[in-house]
Design a protein around this motif. Structure first.
Motif, PDB file in Angstrom:
ATOM      1  N   VAL A  81       0.841  -1.191   0.000  1.00 53.94           N
ATOM      2  CA  VAL A  81       0.000   0.000   0.000  1.00 53.94           C
ATOM      3  C   VAL A  81       0.876   1.242   0.000  1.00 53.94           C
ATOM      4  O   VAL A  81       1.794   1.357   0.815  1.00 53.94           O
ATOM      5  N   SER A  82       0.593   2.165  -0.924  1.00 50.45           N
ATOM      6  CA  SER A  82       1.333   3.432  -0.984  1.00 50.45           C
ATOM      7  C   SER A  82       0.505   4.594  -0.478  1.00 50.45           C
ATOM      8  O   SER A  82       1.034   5.550   0.062  1.00 50.45           O
ATOM      9  N   TRP A  83      -0.817   4.528  -0.719  1.00 54.03           N
ATOM     10  CA  TRP A  83      -1.697   5.595  -0.268  1.00 54.03           C
ATOM     11  C   TRP A  83      -3.084   5.043   0.005  1.00 54.03           C
ATOM     12  O   TRP A  83      -3.470   4.006  -0.506  1.00 54.03           O
ATOM     13  N   ILE A  84      -3.788   5.744   0.869  1.00 52.70           N
ATOM     14  CA  ILE A  84      -5.170   5.406   1.223  1.00 52.70           C
ATOM     15  C   ILE A  84      -5.999   6.658   1.014  1.00 52.70           C
ATOM     16  O   ILE A  84      -5.651   7.732   1.511  1.00 52.70           O
ATOM     17  N   VAL A  85      -7.082   6.512   0.269  1.00 51.04           N
ATOM     18  CA  VAL A  85      -7.958   7.644  -0.043  1.00 51.04           C
ATOM     19  C   VAL A  85      -9.331   7.382   0.558  1.00 51.04           C
ATOM     20  O   VAL A  85      -9.937   6.339   0.325  1.00 51.04           O
ATOM     21  N   PHE A  86      -9.811   8.345   1.316  1.00 53.84           N
ATOM     22  CA  PHE A  86     -11.170   8.313   1.834  1.00 53.84           C
ATOM     23  C   PHE A  86     -12.012   9.157   0.884  1.00 53.84           C
ATOM     24  O   PHE A  86     -11.893  10.379   0.863  1.00 53.84           O
ATOM     25  N   ALA A  87     -12.806   8.479   0.075  1.00 53.44           N
ATOM     26  CA  ALA A  87     -13.559   9.163  -0.983  1.00 53.44           C
ATOM     27  C   ALA A  87     -14.988   9.443  -0.548  1.00 53.44           C
ATOM     28  O   ALA A  87     -15.612   8.630   0.126  1.00 53.44           O
ATOM     29  N   ARG A  88     -15.476  10.602  -0.975  1.00 50.94           N
ATOM     30  CA  ARG A  88     -16.857  10.979  -0.680  1.00 50.94           C
ATOM     31  C   ARG A  88     -17.424  11.742  -1.870  1.00 50.94           C
ATOM     32  O   ARG A  88     -16.867  12.756  -2.288  1.00 50.94           O
ATOM     33  N   ARG A  89     -18.533  11.238  -2.373  1.00 55.51           N
ATOM     34  CA  ARG A  89     -19.194  11.933  -3.481  1.00 55.51           C
ATOM     35  C   ARG A  89     -20.058  13.044  -2.899  1.00 55.51           C
ATOM     36  O   ARG A  89     -20.892  12.809  -2.037  1.00 55.51           O
ATOM     37  N   THR A  90     -19.793  14.259  -3.348  1.00 54.18           N
ATOM     38  CA  THR A  90     -20.561  15.431  -2.920  1.00 54.18           C
ATOM     39  C   THR A  90     -20.947  16.207  -4.170  1.00 54.18           C
ATOM     40  O   THR A  90     -20.160  17.017  -4.659  1.00 54.18           O
ATOM     41  N   PRO A  91     -22.136  15.941  -4.706  1.00 51.72           N
ATOM     42  CA  PRO A  91     -22.527  16.503  -6.005  1.00 51.72           C
ATOM     43  C   PRO A  91     -22.467  18.023  -6.105  1.00 51.72           C
ATOM     44  O   PRO A  91     -22.260  18.556  -7.181  1.00 51.72           O
ATOM     45  N   THR A  92     -22.605  18.732  -4.997  1.00 50.24           N
ATOM     46  CA  THR A  92     -22.653  20.189  -5.066  1.00 50.24           C
ATOM     47  C   THR A  92     -21.325  20.859  -4.728  1.00 50.24           C
ATOM     48  O   THR A  92     -21.197  22.063  -4.871  1.00 50.24           O
ATOM     49  N   ALA A  93     -20.345  20.077  -4.281  1.00 47.90           N
ATOM     50  CA  ALA A  93     -19.060  20.664  -3.888  1.00 47.90           C
ATOM     51  C   ALA A  93     -18.029  20.471  -5.000  1.00 47.90           C
ATOM     52  O   ALA A  93     -18.138  19.541  -5.794  1.00 47.90           O
ATOM     53  N   PRO A  94     -17.024  21.332  -5.048  1.00 45.27           N
ATOM     54  CA  PRO A  94     -15.966  21.134  -6.043  1.00 45.27           C
ATOM     55  C   PRO A  94     -15.161  19.868  -5.730  1.00 45.27           C
ATOM     56  O   PRO A  94     -14.995  19.503  -4.572  1.00 45.27           O
ATOM     57  N   SER A  95     -14.677  19.240  -6.783  1.00 49.68           N
ATOM     58  CA  SER A  95     -13.874  18.032  -6.614  1.00 49.68           C
ATOM     59  C   SER A  95     -12.459  18.407  -6.212  1.00 49.68           C
ATOM     60  O   SER A  95     -11.958  19.467  -6.583  1.00 49.68           O
ATOM     61  N   GLY A  96     -11.832  17.535  -5.454  1.00 49.04           N
ATOM     62  CA  GLY A  96     -10.450  17.780  -5.089  1.00 49.04           C
ATOM     63  C   GLY A  96      -9.909  16.716  -4.171  1.00 49.04           C
ATOM     64  O   GLY A  96     -10.646  16.015  -3.486  1.00 49.04           O
ATOM     65  N   LEU A  97      -8.601  16.621  -4.171  1.00 48.20           N
ATOM     66  CA  LEU A  97      -7.872  15.675  -3.358  1.00 48.20           C
ATOM     67  C   LEU A  97      -7.064  16.474  -2.343  1.00 48.20           C
ATOM     68  O   LEU A  97      -6.318  17.375  -2.714  1.00 48.20           O
ATOM     69  N   THR A  98      -7.220  16.151  -1.063  1.00 45.07           N
ATOM     70  CA  THR A  98      -6.539  16.865   0.010  1.00 45.07           C
ATOM     71  C   THR A  98      -5.699  15.882   0.814  1.00 45.07           C
ATOM     72  O   THR A  98      -6.180  14.801   1.161  1.00 45.07           O
ATOM     73  N   VAL A  99      -4.472  16.254   1.103  1.00 41.51           N
ATOM     74  CA  VAL A  99      -3.620  15.428   1.947  1.00 41.51           C
ATOM     75  C   VAL A  99      -4.148  15.485   3.377  1.00 41.51           C
ATOM     76  O   VAL A  99      -4.461  16.560   3.893  1.00 41.51           O
ATOM     77  N   LEU A 100      -4.271  14.314   3.994  1.00 44.43           N
ATOM     78  CA  LEU A 100      -4.665  14.251   5.401  1.00 44.43           C
ATOM     79  C   LEU A 100      -3.422  14.067   6.253  1.00 44.43           C
ATOM     80  O   LEU A 100      -2.548  13.254   5.911  1.00 44.43           O
ATOM     81  N   PRO A 101      -3.316  14.790   7.361  1.00 43.17           N
ATOM     82  CA  PRO A 101      -2.205  14.533   8.278  1.00 43.17           C
ATOM     83  C   PRO A 101      -2.269  13.080   8.758  1.00 43.17           C
ATOM     84  O   PRO A 101      -3.344  12.497   8.871  1.00 43.17           O
ATOM     85  N   LYS A 102      -1.137  12.478   9.008  1.00 48.86           N
ATOM     86  CA  LYS A 102      -1.062  11.074   9.419  1.00 48.86           C
ATOM     87  C   LYS A 102      -2.003  10.752  10.585  1.00 48.86           C
ATOM     88  O   LYS A 102      -2.731   9.766  10.515  1.00 48.86           O
ATOM     89  N   PRO A 103      -2.046  11.550  11.661  1.00 47.68           N
ATOM     90  CA  PRO A 103      -2.965  11.204  12.758  1.00 47.68           C
ATOM     91  C   PRO A 103      -4.436  11.165  12.310  1.00 47.68           C
ATOM     92  O   PRO A 103      -5.179  10.262  12.709  1.00 47.68           O
ATOM     93  N   ALA A 104      -4.844  12.102  11.478  1.00 51.98           N
ATOM     94  CA  ALA A 104      -6.232  12.107  10.998  1.00 51.98           C
ATOM     95  C   ALA A 104      -6.505  10.891  10.122  1.00 51.98           C
ATOM     96  O   ALA A 104      -7.576  10.272  10.211  1.00 51.98           O
ATOM     97  N   GLY A 105      -5.540  10.529   9.274  1.00 49.24           N
ATOM     98  CA  GLY A 105      -5.695   9.343   8.442  1.00 49.24           C
ATOM     99  C   GLY A 105      -5.791   8.078   9.270  1.00 49.24           C
ATOM    100  O   GLY A 105      -6.614   7.197   8.998  1.00 49.24           O
ATOM    101  N   LEU A 106      -4.964   7.988  10.301  1.00 50.73           N
ATOM    102  CA  LEU A 106      -5.011   6.821  11.181  1.00 50.73           C
ATOM    103  C   LEU A 106      -6.345   6.711  11.911  1.00 50.73           C
ATOM    104  O   LEU A 106      -6.900   5.623  12.038  1.00 50.73           O
ATOM    105  N   VAL A 107      -6.849   7.830  12.385  1.00 54.63           N
ATOM    106  CA  VAL A 107      -8.147   7.822  13.067  1.00 54.63           C
ATOM    107  C   VAL A 107      -9.224   7.320  12.109  1.00 54.63           C
ATOM    108  O   VAL A 107     -10.032   6.449  12.467  1.00 54.63           O
ATOM    109  N   ARG A 108      -9.251   7.850  10.894  1.00 57.64           N
ATOM    110  CA  ARG A 108     -10.250   7.422   9.909  1.00 57.64           C
ATOM    111  C   ARG A 108     -10.106   5.937   9.593  1.00 57.64           C
ATOM    112  O   ARG A 108     -11.082   5.223   9.468  1.00 57.64           O
TER     113      ARG A 108
END
Length: 157
Positions: A81-108
């Motif tokens: 595994v090189s990366w983990i993406v938490f994806a969420r479809r939000t039809p009204t929001a702009p699309s984008g990829l944001t880096v999560l800090p390691k602690p936030a990623g671990l919590v998720r």
């Protein structure tokens, strides 16, 4: 499921849809090559990627939704595994990829963790956290399936 099917159709390795198995040594992910369950709302979105989708049998799930099952390509036996993406479809929001800090990623990640067998002891949790040392975490919001596929194929390049 829709995004996983679209990414598999684009040639990305399919490891699983909702469930991924980590080997006990935490070195690699074990793929689960089950059919991808596609609800009826996803059929038009995937029609160009799966031209024979409309010929597949339709099944009624216990929740009353109509679904079709697509067989994914055969995955590699195990993958690093090189990366983990938490994806969420939000039809009204702009699309984008944001880096999560390691602690936030671990919590998720821990929120969705379901340990089997012996469960989690302190040493296993420590190994799990160390396993993520070389893994990048991202949150991706997307309005359209094409936006999501573009973001993730760009990330994998």
């Amino acid at each position: 499921s829709t995004l996983a099917a679209a990414l598999a159709a684009e040639g990305l390795s399919f490891l699983g849809d909702d469930t991924i198995v980590l080997a006990r040594d935490l070195a690699r992910v074990r793929p689960i090559a089950l059919p991808i369950c596609l609800p009826s709302g996803s059929w038009p979105l995937l029609a160009t990627r799966y031209p024979s989708l409309d010929t597949l049998a339709t099944h009624a799930r216990n929740d009353g939704k109509q679904v079709r099952y697509v067989l994914p390509p055969t995955p590699a036996p195990r993958c690093r595994v090189s990366w983990i993406v938490f994806a969420r479809r939000t039809p009204t929001a702009p699309s984008g990829l944001t880096v999560l800090p390691k602690p936030a990623g671990l919590v998720r990640l821990m929120e969705g963790l379901c340990p089997l067998g012996e469960g989690l002891d302190a040493a296993t949790v420590e190994r799990f956290v160390r396993w993520t040392d070389d893994i990048a975490f991202f949150e991706m919001r997307y309005a359209s399936l094409d936006d999501a596929v573009s973001e993730l194929t760009g990330l994998s390049a």
